[in-house]
Design a protein around this motif. Sequence first.
Motif, PDB file in Angstrom:
ATOM      1  N   SER A 230       0.541   5.668 -37.088  1.00 35.17           N
ATOM      2  CA  SER A 230       0.755   4.848 -35.900  1.00 35.17           C
ATOM      3  C   SER A 230      -0.580   4.635 -35.223  1.00 35.17           C
ATOM      4  CB  SER A 230       1.696   5.559 -34.917  1.00 35.17           C
ATOM      5  OG  SER A 230       2.941   5.765 -35.524  1.00 35.17           O
ATOM      6  N   PRO A 231      -0.762   3.505 -34.488  1.00 35.45           N
ATOM      7  CA  PRO A 231      -2.022   3.319 -33.765  1.00 35.45           C
ATOM      8  C   PRO A 231      -2.293   4.511 -32.867  1.00 35.45           C
ATOM      9  CG  PRO A 231      -0.727   1.305 -33.700  1.00 35.45           C
ATOM     10  CD  PRO A 231       0.144   2.377 -34.332  1.00 35.45           C
ATOM     11  N   GLY A 232      -3.538   4.963 -32.911  1.00 36.58           N
ATOM     12  CA  GLY A 232      -3.927   6.102 -32.089  1.00 36.58           C
ATOM     13  C   GLY A 232      -3.522   7.436 -32.705  1.00 36.58           C
TER      14      GLY A 232
ATOM     15  N   GLU B 225      -6.753  -2.291 -34.472  1.00 32.08           N
ATOM     16  CA  GLU B 225      -6.368  -0.890 -34.622  1.00 32.08           C
ATOM     17  C   GLU B 225      -4.988  -0.765 -35.270  1.00 32.08           C
ATOM     18  OE1 GLU B 225      -6.657   0.699 -30.663  1.00 32.08           O
ATOM     19  OE2 GLU B 225      -8.854   0.605 -30.670  1.00 32.08           O
ATOM     20  N   ALA B 226      -4.081  -1.685 -34.941  1.00 32.31           N
ATOM     21  CA  ALA B 226      -2.743  -1.642 -35.539  1.00 32.31           C
ATOM     22  C   ALA B 226      -2.817  -1.882 -37.038  1.00 32.31           C
ATOM     23  CB  ALA B 226      -1.827  -2.673 -34.857  1.00 32.31           C
TER      24      ALA B 226
ATOM     25  N   GLY C 209       9.707  -6.270 -27.981  1.00 33.88           N
ATOM     26  CA  GLY C 209      10.484  -5.777 -29.112  1.00 33.88           C
ATOM     27  C   GLY C 209       9.906  -6.114 -30.466  1.00 33.88           C
ATOM     28  N   THR C 210       8.873  -6.954 -30.514  1.00 38.86           N
ATOM     29  CA  THR C 210       8.233  -7.292 -31.784  1.00 38.86           C
ATOM     30  C   THR C 210       7.086  -6.315 -32.052  1.00 38.86           C
ATOM     31  OG1 THR C 210       6.680  -8.808 -30.706  1.00 38.86           O
ATOM     32  CG2 THR C 210       8.775  -9.757 -31.500  1.00 38.86           C
ATOM     33  N   LEU C 211       6.563  -6.356 -33.266  1.00 35.26           N
ATOM     34  CA  LEU C 211       5.382  -5.559 -33.601  1.00 35.26           C
ATOM     35  C   LEU C 211       4.246  -5.895 -32.644  1.00 35.26           C
ATOM     36  CD1 LEU C 211       3.590  -3.767 -35.402  1.00 35.26           C
ATOM     37  CD2 LEU C 211       3.333  -5.722 -36.931  1.00 35.26           C
ATOM     38  N   LEU C 212       4.015  -7.186 -32.427  1.00 39.37           N
ATOM     39  CA  LEU C 212       2.942  -7.560 -31.507  1.00 39.37           C
ATOM     40  C   LEU C 212       3.271  -7.097 -30.088  1.00 39.37           C
ATOM     41  CD1 LEU C 212       0.186  -9.028 -31.245  1.00 39.37           C
ATOM     42  CD2 LEU C 212       1.491 -10.869 -30.237  1.00 39.37           C
ATOM     43  N   GLY C 213       4.530  -7.246 -29.684  1.00 42.18           N
ATOM     44  CA  GLY C 213       4.929  -6.818 -28.347  1.00 42.18           C
ATOM     45  C   GLY C 213       4.748  -5.320 -28.126  1.00 42.18           C
ATOM     46  N   ARG C 214       4.875  -4.536 -29.190  1.00 47.29           N
ATOM     47  CA  ARG C 214       4.609  -3.098 -29.076  1.00 47.29           C
ATOM     48  C   ARG C 214       3.106  -2.825 -29.063  1.00 47.29           C
ATOM     49  NH1 ARG C 214       8.890  -3.433 -32.570  1.00 47.29           N
ATOM     50  NH2 ARG C 214       7.627  -3.083 -34.425  1.00 47.29           N
TER      51      ARG C 214
ATOM     52  N   GLY D 286      -5.735  -2.642 -46.092  1.00 44.70           N
ATOM     53  CA  GLY D 286      -5.114  -3.834 -45.539  1.00 44.70           C
ATOM     54  C   GLY D 286      -5.943  -5.076 -45.864  1.00 44.70           C
ATOM     55  N   LEU D 287      -5.340  -6.213 -45.661  1.00 42.21           N
ATOM     56  CA  LEU D 287      -5.972  -7.497 -45.952  1.00 42.21           C
ATOM     57  C   LEU D 287      -6.041  -8.321 -44.671  1.00 42.21           C
ATOM     58  CD1 LEU D 287      -6.948  -9.731 -47.981  1.00 42.21           C
ATOM     59  CD2 LEU D 287      -4.529 -10.338 -48.230  1.00 42.21           C
ATOM     60  N   VAL D 288      -7.211  -8.918 -44.413  1.00 44.34           N
ATOM     61  CA  VAL D 288      -7.386  -9.840 -43.291  1.00 44.34           C
ATOM     62  C   VAL D 288      -7.732 -11.205 -43.863  1.00 44.34           C
ATOM     63  CG1 VAL D 288      -8.738 -10.410 -41.238  1.00 44.34           C
ATOM     64  CG2 VAL D 288      -8.200  -8.025 -41.735  1.00 44.34           C
ATOM     65  N   ILE D 289      -6.982 -12.226 -43.449  1.00 46.99           N
ATOM     66  CA  ILE D 289      -7.305 -13.618 -43.776  1.00 46.99           C
ATOM     67  C   ILE D 289      -7.664 -14.278 -42.451  1.00 46.99           C
ATOM     68  CG2 ILE D 289      -6.470 -15.809 -44.712  1.00 46.99           C
ATOM     69  CD1 ILE D 289      -6.537 -13.762 -46.897  1.00 46.99           C
ATOM     70  N   ALA D 290      -8.879 -14.797 -42.362  1.00 41.48           N
ATOM     71  CA  ALA D 290      -9.371 -15.256 -41.058  1.00 41.48           C
ATOM     72  C   ALA D 290      -9.635 -16.764 -41.027  1.00 41.48           C
ATOM     73  CB  ALA D 290     -10.619 -14.470 -40.686  1.00 41.48           C
TER      74      ALA D 290
END
Length: 171
Positions: free
Chosen positions: A168-170, A158-159, A90-95, A1-5
């Motif tokens: 999936s996370p975990g 973690e996601a 219902g969003t990715l973040l919300g999950r 994955g890529l992180v842009i900070a």
Amino acid sequence: GLVIAGGADVAPARYGAEPDPRTGPPSLDRDAWELALIEAALADGVPLLGICRGMQLLNVALGGTLVQHLDGHAGPPGVFERHAVEPVPGTLLGRTLPEPVSVPTYHHQAVDRLGSGLLPSAHAADGTIEALELPAGRGFTLAVQWHPEAGDDTRVMEALVAAARGTSPGG
């Protein structure tokens, strides 16, 4: 994955704006490099997590604009503030974060007009968009305005790791 900070303010010319007097000096080479990385990640389906400036760049990469100055989302120079964000169910973040959370924050710019295809997935109490993502089915593309790496809640990181592993996370 890529992180842009985090980092310097995005050059206002990148989103068709004149600089506000409170906009810091841009890093033109970094803008160009990180926008190219974002575009490549989106084209190739690489899991992408934007953090602070990374969220702003994702929005700009997809044709959005920024609010060049916002009060109340940063402490004194180099000091993180904390404030609550409300994830959108219902969003990715919300999950990933199903409940309101207090997050470490340090920014003075924010998303204004959304880039093409982006969905807001969290808000601050003042209405500021605190997270963006691409809809389900377009891979893992999530960006948050806060700094999860500066806090003790590791679920966002973690996601990303789970997406990069194809799990999936975990799991």
